[in-house]
Design a protein around this motif. Sequence first.
Motif, PDB file in Angstrom:
ATOM      1  N   GLU A   1     -52.587  54.531  16.076  1.00  0.00           N
ATOM      2  CA  GLU A   1     -52.023  55.145  14.877  1.00  0.00           C
ATOM      3  C   GLU A   1     -51.150  54.156  14.101  1.00  0.00           C
ATOM      4  O   GLU A   1     -51.255  54.027  12.885  1.00  0.00           O
ATOM      5  CB  GLU A   1     -51.196  56.379  15.262  1.00  0.00           C
ATOM      6  N   SER A   2     -50.287  53.461  14.814  1.00  0.00           N
ATOM      7  CA  SER A   2     -49.352  52.570  14.126  1.00  0.00           C
ATOM      8  C   SER A   2     -50.045  51.374  13.498  1.00  0.00           C
ATOM      9  O   SER A   2     -49.626  50.879  12.444  1.00  0.00           O
ATOM     10  CB  SER A   2     -48.278  52.081  15.104  1.00  0.00           C
ATOM     11  N   VAL A   3     -51.131  50.896  14.097  1.00  0.00           N
ATOM     12  CA  VAL A   3     -51.766  49.679  13.598  1.00  0.00           C
ATOM     13  C   VAL A   3     -52.308  49.865  12.186  1.00  0.00           C
ATOM     14  O   VAL A   3     -52.327  48.914  11.385  1.00  0.00           O
ATOM     15  CB  VAL A   3     -52.881  49.220  14.573  1.00  0.00           C
ATOM     16  N   LYS A   4     -52.720  51.074  11.839  1.00  0.00           N
ATOM     17  CA  LYS A   4     -53.240  51.311  10.487  1.00  0.00           C
ATOM     18  C   LYS A   4     -52.143  51.089   9.450  1.00  0.00           C
ATOM     19  O   LYS A   4     -52.342  50.399   8.436  1.00  0.00           O
ATOM     20  CB  LYS A   4     -53.777  52.738  10.384  1.00  0.00           C
ATOM     21  N   LEU A   5     -50.981  51.690   9.696  1.00  0.00           N
ATOM     22  CA  LEU A   5     -49.865  51.512   8.771  1.00  0.00           C
ATOM     23  C   LEU A   5     -49.387  50.073   8.749  1.00  0.00           C
ATOM     24  O   LEU A   5     -49.103  49.507   7.684  1.00  0.00           O
ATOM     25  CB  LEU A   5     -48.716  52.437   9.169  1.00  0.00           C
ATOM     26  N   LEU A   6     -49.302  49.450   9.919  1.00  0.00           N
ATOM     27  CA  LEU A   6     -48.780  48.085   9.994  1.00  0.00           C
ATOM     28  C   LEU A   6     -49.665  47.096   9.254  1.00  0.00           C
ATOM     29  O   LEU A   6     -49.175  46.184   8.586  1.00  0.00           O
ATOM     30  CB  LEU A   6     -48.624  47.677  11.460  1.00  0.00           C
TER      31      LEU A   6
ATOM     32  N   GLU B   1     -44.625  38.598   3.841  1.00  0.00           N
ATOM     33  CA  GLU B   1     -43.369  38.095   4.405  1.00  0.00           C
ATOM     34  C   GLU B   1     -42.535  39.208   5.050  1.00  0.00           C
ATOM     35  O   GLU B   1     -41.358  39.015   5.311  1.00  0.00           O
ATOM     36  CB  GLU B   1     -42.562  37.390   3.317  1.00  0.00           C
ATOM     37  N   ASP B   2     -43.150  40.332   5.303  1.00  0.00           N
ATOM     38  CA  ASP B   2     -42.478  41.394   6.057  1.00  0.00           C
ATOM     39  C   ASP B   2     -42.646  41.071   7.540  1.00  0.00           C
ATOM     40  O   ASP B   2     -43.580  41.529   8.206  1.00  0.00           O
ATOM     41  CB  ASP B   2     -43.088  42.758   5.721  1.00  0.00           C
ATOM     42  N   TRP B   3     -41.719  40.271   8.051  1.00  0.00           N
ATOM     43  CA  TRP B   3     -41.866  39.755   9.413  1.00  0.00           C
ATOM     44  C   TRP B   3     -41.637  40.826  10.465  1.00  0.00           C
ATOM     45  O   TRP B   3     -42.174  40.725  11.576  1.00  0.00           O
ATOM     46  CB  TRP B   3     -40.933  38.564   9.616  1.00  0.00           C
ATOM     47  N   GLU B   4     -40.872  41.849  10.161  1.00  0.00           N
ATOM     48  CA  GLU B   4     -40.717  42.953  11.110  1.00  0.00           C
ATOM     49  C   GLU B   4     -42.055  43.661  11.298  1.00  0.00           C
ATOM     50  O   GLU B   4     -42.448  43.994  12.421  1.00  0.00           O
ATOM     51  CB  GLU B   4     -39.660  43.936  10.617  1.00  0.00           C
ATOM     52  N   ALA B   5     -42.761  43.901  10.198  1.00  0.00           N
ATOM     53  CA  ALA B   5     -44.064  44.555  10.291  1.00  0.00           C
ATOM     54  C   ALA B   5     -45.067  43.651  11.010  1.00  0.00           C
ATOM     55  O   ALA B   5     -45.888  44.132  11.815  1.00  0.00           O
ATOM     56  CB  ALA B   5     -44.572  44.916   8.898  1.00  0.00           C
ATOM     57  N   ARG B   6     -45.002  42.353  10.753  1.00  0.00           N
ATOM     58  CA  ARG B   6     -45.957  41.441  11.393  1.00  0.00           C
ATOM     59  C   ARG B   6     -45.682  41.312  12.893  1.00  0.00           C
ATOM     60  O   ARG B   6     -46.623  41.209  13.696  1.00  0.00           O
ATOM     61  CB  ARG B   6     -45.908  40.074  10.717  1.00  0.00           C
ATOM     62  N   ARG B   7     -44.423  41.329  13.266  1.00  0.00           N
ATOM     63  CA  ARG B   7     -44.091  41.279  14.698  1.00  0.00           C
ATOM     64  C   ARG B   7     -44.613  42.529  15.405  1.00  0.00           C
ATOM     65  O   ARG B   7     -45.185  42.451  16.498  1.00  0.00           O
ATOM     66  CB  ARG B   7     -42.574  41.154  14.864  1.00  0.00           C
ATOM     67  N   ALA B   8     -44.419  43.688  14.760  1.00  0.00           N
ATOM     68  CA  ALA B   8     -44.928  44.932  15.335  1.00  0.00           C
ATOM     69  C   ALA B   8     -46.454  44.949  15.354  1.00  0.00           C
ATOM     70  O   ALA B   8     -47.073  45.442  16.311  1.00  0.00           O
ATOM     71  CB  ALA B   8     -44.394  46.122  14.537  1.00  0.00           C
ATOM     72  N   LEU B   9     -47.065  44.408  14.302  1.00  0.00           N
ATOM     73  CA  LEU B   9     -48.524  44.367  14.249  1.00  0.00           C
ATOM     74  C   LEU B   9     -49.083  43.508  15.379  1.00  0.00           C
ATOM     75  O   LEU B   9     -50.116  43.854  15.981  1.00  0.00           O
ATOM     76  CB  LEU B   9     -48.979  43.815  12.891  1.00  0.00           C
ATOM     77  N   ALA B  10     -48.424  42.395  15.671  1.00  0.00           N
ATOM     78  CA  ALA B  10     -48.887  41.537  16.767  1.00  0.00           C
ATOM     79  C   ALA B  10     -48.906  42.308  18.086  1.00  0.00           C
ATOM     80  O   ALA B  10     -49.885  42.233  18.851  1.00  0.00           O
ATOM     81  CB  ALA B  10     -47.977  40.313  16.879  1.00  0.00           C
ATOM     82  N   LYS B  11     -47.870  43.092  18.356  1.00  0.00           N
ATOM     83  CA  LYS B  11     -47.823  43.857  19.603  1.00  0.00           C
ATOM     84  C   LYS B  11     -48.877  44.960  19.619  1.00  0.00           C
ATOM     85  O   LYS B  11     -49.490  45.242  20.660  1.00  0.00           O
ATOM     86  CB  LYS B  11     -46.424  44.431  19.807  1.00  0.00           C
ATOM     87  N   ALA B  12     -49.088  45.595  18.463  1.00  0.00           N
ATOM     88  CA  ALA B  12     -50.101  46.646  18.393  1.00  0.00           C
ATOM     89  C   ALA B  12     -51.503  46.071  18.581  1.00  0.00           C
ATOM     90  O   ALA B  12     -52.351  46.659  19.273  1.00  0.00           O
ATOM     91  CB  ALA B  12     -49.996  47.381  17.058  1.00  0.00           C
ATOM     92  N   GLU B  13     -51.753  44.916  17.964  1.00  0.00           N
ATOM     93  CA  GLU B  13     -53.059  44.286  18.113  1.00  0.00           C
ATOM     94  C   GLU B  13     -53.312  43.911  19.577  1.00  0.00           C
ATOM     95  O   GLU B  13     -54.433  44.065  20.084  1.00  0.00           O
ATOM     96  CB  GLU B  13     -53.147  43.030  17.236  1.00  0.00           C
ATOM     97  N   LEU B  14     -52.282  43.433  20.266  1.00  0.00           N
ATOM     98  CA  LEU B  14     -52.441  43.092  21.679  1.00  0.00           C
ATOM     99  C   LEU B  14     -52.748  44.338  22.510  1.00  0.00           C
ATOM    100  O   LEU B  14     -53.608  44.305  23.401  1.00  0.00           O
ATOM    101  CB  LEU B  14     -51.175  42.419  22.203  1.00  0.00           C
ATOM    102  N   ALA B  15     -52.061  45.441  22.214  1.00  0.00           N
ATOM    103  CA  ALA B  15     -52.306  46.684  22.948  1.00  0.00           C
ATOM    104  C   ALA B  15     -53.734  47.178  22.757  1.00  0.00           C
ATOM    105  O   ALA B  15     -54.285  47.849  23.635  1.00  0.00           O
ATOM    106  CB  ALA B  15     -51.321  47.752  22.489  1.00  0.00           C
TER     107      ALA B  15
END
Length: 431
Positions: free
Chosen positions: A227-232, A241-255
């Motif tokens: 669910e979160s990866v779509k928004l991220l 340059e939204d590094w908070e979103a990119r950091r979260a996206l990296a974790k979601a992509e790994l999951a």
Amino acid sequence: MISDPAVTLPRDRGGLDAPVDGERPRSGVDARRHAFPRRVVLATGLILLGTAPVAWWYGWARRPAVALQTIESWIKNEQYVLAQKTLTEHLRRDPGDGAARMMLARVLGGRGDLAGCARELHQVPAGWPQKPLALYREAQADLLMNRARDAEAALRAIIDADGGTPSDPAVFHDASQELLSLYATEDRWSEARDVLWKIYARATPHYRPTLLAMRILYELERLAPTESVKLLRNYVSADREDWEARRALAKAELALGRRSEALRQMRDCLEARPDDPRVWRDYLNMLYSLGEREAYEAVLARAPAIAETRPELWVARGQAREHAGDWTAAAADYRRALTLDPNLSNAHYRLAAIELRLGHSVAAADHRRRWRELEEARSALRPAFDAYVEAQRRLPNDHPELLASVKRLAAICQTLGWSRAAAGWSQLAAS
């Protein structure tokens, strides 16, 4: 133009008593009696002549060409072009009119110009009574454009306000819920907890049990990466340059098993934000979970001093030393981690095993006991919370069973080291 009293009118060439053309010369007292009033009238006329255009211009510039009530009716009738033109002219003459600025934002929003809508709301003056509402609407427009970073800034301005201009309770509530939802999407739970306690400090006694329940749910539930990866992805696409979103996206992509994409995103974050200890923490966790031993140790070796403020870095160092067979150094790293956060279950577990290996049986027993307490408390949290929710649903507030469930949650939170949550549940039980 304001007349300067130090400036005097020039005298007539013939002096004070010079005759006016066609008038018989006067002398003595009679001349002086007629000359002074004439000069006063002349000076007054020039002053009025100089100030009248300025006064007229000032009044015209401040006067709205059309009453805002009329423009409001145009907006309701979706006469957006006429309303936009009129409001733009009005704001050119009076840029500090927050009401007109918010009306123009509505017009732009109605015309589908979300960027313009957010821009106008952002320019509402800080002291304007409805500034909190303007910030909330600005955040909503930003989120519709997937600009999460800008939305967060607007929402934080509402939550972090020092009280100089108190927010409308409804606006504060909606803004806080929007911000908590954003943090949940970006897997930023420590920041979500900080915001939750800000809300708790301002909440009424009736609303505080709900916030305490949310604090527990943050530990029990997480947004599914599907669910979160779509928004991220939308957030990152809208703002690279939204590094908070990119950091979260990296974790979601790994999951979701997208290993190369996760590593690429995290490396980009590390390059852009080398002084952010959370990026180092997440990158190291990612490499460790992937079994990338060499890369893990290489990243760990170049971690800056700022990363040492995170207990997870010392756990990572301890794991590397443990893998190398350096038990003494590994024990020191785990102890350092526990100094920063004494409730790290994994650090207690690993340190217990190393202390036993080093022959420190008493220290080993202490860490194993603490590890067991933490694990048992975490295992008990879900059933205890479910029991509270059920009792709260069907029992009156003064029922012994409900009181017991509240006290149980207070005790579990205390064991886990969540002191503020424990205090909150204890206060609820006392009340």
